[in-house]
Design a protein around this motif. Structure first.
Motif, PDB file in Angstrom:
ATOM      1  N   ASP A 136       4.252  -8.783  -2.365  1.00 37.35           N
ATOM      2  CA  ASP A 136       4.046  -7.338  -2.224  1.00 37.35           C
ATOM      3  C   ASP A 136       4.328  -6.906  -0.786  1.00 37.35           C
ATOM      4  OD1 ASP A 136       3.462  -6.742  -4.821  1.00 37.35           O
ATOM      5  OD2 ASP A 136       1.291  -6.824  -4.586  1.00 37.35           O
ATOM      6  N   ALA A 137       3.988  -7.766   0.156  1.00 45.88           N
ATOM      7  CA  ALA A 137       4.275  -7.463   1.566  1.00 45.88           C
ATOM      8  C   ALA A 137       5.777  -7.508   1.828  1.00 45.88           C
ATOM      9  CB  ALA A 137       3.545  -8.440   2.480  1.00 45.88           C
ATOM     10  N   ILE A 138       6.488  -8.415   1.171  1.00 45.88           N
ATOM     11  CA  ILE A 138       7.934  -8.547   1.360  1.00 45.88           C
ATOM     12  C   ILE A 138       8.681  -7.374   0.725  1.00 45.88           C
ATOM     13  CG2 ILE A 138       9.974  -9.902   0.735  1.00 45.88           C
ATOM     14  CD1 ILE A 138       8.392 -11.198   2.964  1.00 45.88           C
ATOM     15  N   LYS A 139       8.316  -7.032  -0.489  1.00 48.38           N
ATOM     16  CA  LYS A 139       9.074  -6.036  -1.249  1.00 48.38           C
ATOM     17  C   LYS A 139       8.479  -4.630  -1.168  1.00 48.38           C
ATOM     18  CE  LYS A 139      10.912  -9.368  -4.573  1.00 48.38           C
ATOM     19  NZ  LYS A 139      12.299  -9.183  -4.133  1.00 48.38           N
ATOM     20  N   GLY A 140       7.213  -4.527  -0.706  1.00 49.31           N
ATOM     21  CA  GLY A 140       6.559  -3.233  -0.680  1.00 49.31           C
ATOM     22  C   GLY A 140       5.922  -2.926  -2.022  1.00 49.31           C
ATOM     23  N   THR A 141       4.909  -2.076  -2.002  1.00 53.96           N
ATOM     24  CA  THR A 141       4.220  -1.729  -3.239  1.00 53.96           C
ATOM     25  C   THR A 141       3.402  -0.467  -3.021  1.00 53.96           C
ATOM     26  OG1 THR A 141       2.758  -2.584  -4.990  1.00 53.96           O
ATOM     27  CG2 THR A 141       2.146  -3.088  -2.722  1.00 53.96           C
ATOM     28  N   LYS A 142       2.777   0.018  -4.065  1.00 52.99           N
ATOM     29  CA  LYS A 142       1.844   1.142  -3.981  1.00 52.99           C
ATOM     30  C   LYS A 142       0.516   0.722  -4.589  1.00 52.99           C
ATOM     31  CE  LYS A 142       5.193   4.943  -3.960  1.00 52.99           C
ATOM     32  NZ  LYS A 142       5.616   6.214  -4.594  1.00 52.99           N
ATOM     33  N   ILE A 143      -0.580   1.123  -3.951  1.00 54.85           N
ATOM     34  CA  ILE A 143      -1.896   0.759  -4.456  1.00 54.85           C
ATOM     35  C   ILE A 143      -2.772   2.001  -4.540  1.00 54.85           C
ATOM     36  CG2 ILE A 143      -1.792  -1.582  -3.514  1.00 54.85           C
ATOM     37  CD1 ILE A 143      -3.639  -0.633  -1.277  1.00 54.85           C
ATOM     38  N   GLU A 144      -3.726   1.975  -5.449  1.00 55.03           N
ATOM     39  CA  GLU A 144      -4.730   3.020  -5.561  1.00 55.03           C
ATOM     40  C   GLU A 144      -5.982   2.545  -4.834  1.00 55.03           C
ATOM     41  OE1 GLU A 144      -4.891   6.075  -7.101  1.00 55.03           O
ATOM     42  OE2 GLU A 144      -2.741   6.071  -7.566  1.00 55.03           O
TER      43      GLU A 144
END
Length: 381
Positions: A136-144
């Motif tokens: 997730d750190a490498i590719k990026g993500t969204k979190i609630e």
């Protein structure tokens, strides 16, 4: 006061540092020594020390007094102020403010700083930590992210009053937000200014309170905030969410929420800045003869050429297959660390082949030695 450390020393800064330096140092140390995060002995005392230093140095007026007079500017007893210590007079001068005394001596005065403190002030920043996966750190993500904060009341605009006509100047302080107290001392009548106890420094009082917030000017809210984790973020970096920190004072805006990102380790990939490292085990035969192999990267499998005669511990580079740099947008590289596996259980046939291989190597070495021996003799002649 004799045991107090210099506030700049507490934050690890020099006297000429900027406001941004002060805020950055405070965030780092506040997290390090926060009692909820650090259970080591003495952490709470250090946290309080950091808080005290920040409260003074982050206020331009307080900082100016501190730079001129040191801790004495805020010491009510004045033990080290150069006056022989007021505490020796039976404790009768506990209410004397040394800031006022120094102001009267050097033309400073305190009323302006009091008025600054009673105006709208931005709330303090809040800090939380989250943990995300390596990929997730490498590719990026969204979190609630669930967040609880004080939101300015939308009905009264944060005033706390039913309408603007229900707001009037405080009768106690005359709308100034501060009151003046006079104290008789051996130096004469001294004046001390403090925040008005009735309006809490706002200079205003409310006749009829807002029914939505009951006069507080804010409402407690629990919401889910969508946070975007950018691709390539590194361990320990922070993301700012504006306006979701502690509430402001006297109508000031909320502080900001800072989210520190902690990244879980991966079983295969090891990260060093924007570069990725991985171990690859190959057989003795593949190391000798070379070949191609599919190798995993954080961006998918790629084909890697193993050169003939590759040695144990050799490092091969795959360009552009590392992590993304947040600033430049460029990608780092992947480094493949070669581990040559030596077989442990050999069949008789394999042993015989290795012996034969060794005999050939010995003959090759013997021929090379003969050649060099002849070469040496030629030089001697």
């Amino acid at each position: 006061m004799a045991n107090k450390r210099d506030y700049y020393e507490v934050l690890g800064l020099s006297k000429g540092c900027s406001e941004d330096d002060i805020k950055s140092a405070y965030r780092k140390l506040a997290k390090k020594y926060h009692p909820d995060l650090n259970k080591e002995p003495g952490a709470e005392e250090k946290f309080k020390e950091v808080q005290e230093a920040y409260e003074v140095l982050s206020d331009s007026s307080k900082r100016a007094k501190y730079d001129q007079f040191g801790h004495a500017a805020f010491d009510q007893n004045g033990g080290d102020a150069g006056f022989g210590g007021f505490s020796g007079f039976g404790g009768g001068f506990q209410d004397v403010d040394l800031g006022d005394i120094f102001g009267s001596f050097f033309g400073g005065g305190r009323s302006s700083s009091s008025r600054q403190q009673t105006g709208p002030q931005k709330g303090k920043d809040s800090f939380i930590s989250i943990k995300i996966s390596f990929m997730d750190a490498i590719k990026g993500t969204k979190i609630e992210l669930p967040v609880t904060y004080d939101e300015p009341c939308t009905k009264c605009g944060g005033s706390g009053a039913r309408s603007s006509s229900d707001i009037e100047n405080c009768r106690t302080c005359g709308g100034r937000g501060y009151v003046t107290q006079r104290t008789q001392t051996f130096l004469g009548v001294m004046e001390k200014q403090g925040i008005c106890p009735d309006c809490q420094g706002s200079g205003k009082t409310i006749k009829v309170k807002c029914d939505a917030c009951q006069g507080k000017g804010y409402n407690r809210k629990k919401i889910n905030v969508e946070v975007t984790i950018p691709a390539g973020i590194q361990n320990g970096q922070q993301i700012r969410v504006a306006g979701k920190g502690s509430r402001g004072y006297n109508g000031g805006p909320n502080g900001d929420l800072y989210i520190e990102v902690n990244i879980q380790q991966d079983n295969i990939f090891k990260r060093d800045g924007d570069n990725i490292h991985i171990d690859l085990s190959i057989s003795l035969v593949d190391a000798c003869l070379g070949g191609t192999v599919d190798i995993p990267t954080v961006n998918g499998d790629v084909e890697l050429v193993i050169p003939e005669g590759t040695q144990h511990g050799q490092v091969l580079k795959i360009k552009g297959k590392g992590a993304k740099n947040l600033r430049s947008g460029q990608y780092g590289d992947e480094f493949v660390h070669i581990i040559v596996k030596t077989p442990t259980k050999l069949t008789n046939e394999q042993k015989e082949l290795l012996k034969k291989f060794n005999e050939i190597e010995d003959k090759k070495t013997s021929k090379q030695e003969t050649f060099f021996d002849k070469l040496k003799k030629g030089f001697k002649k």
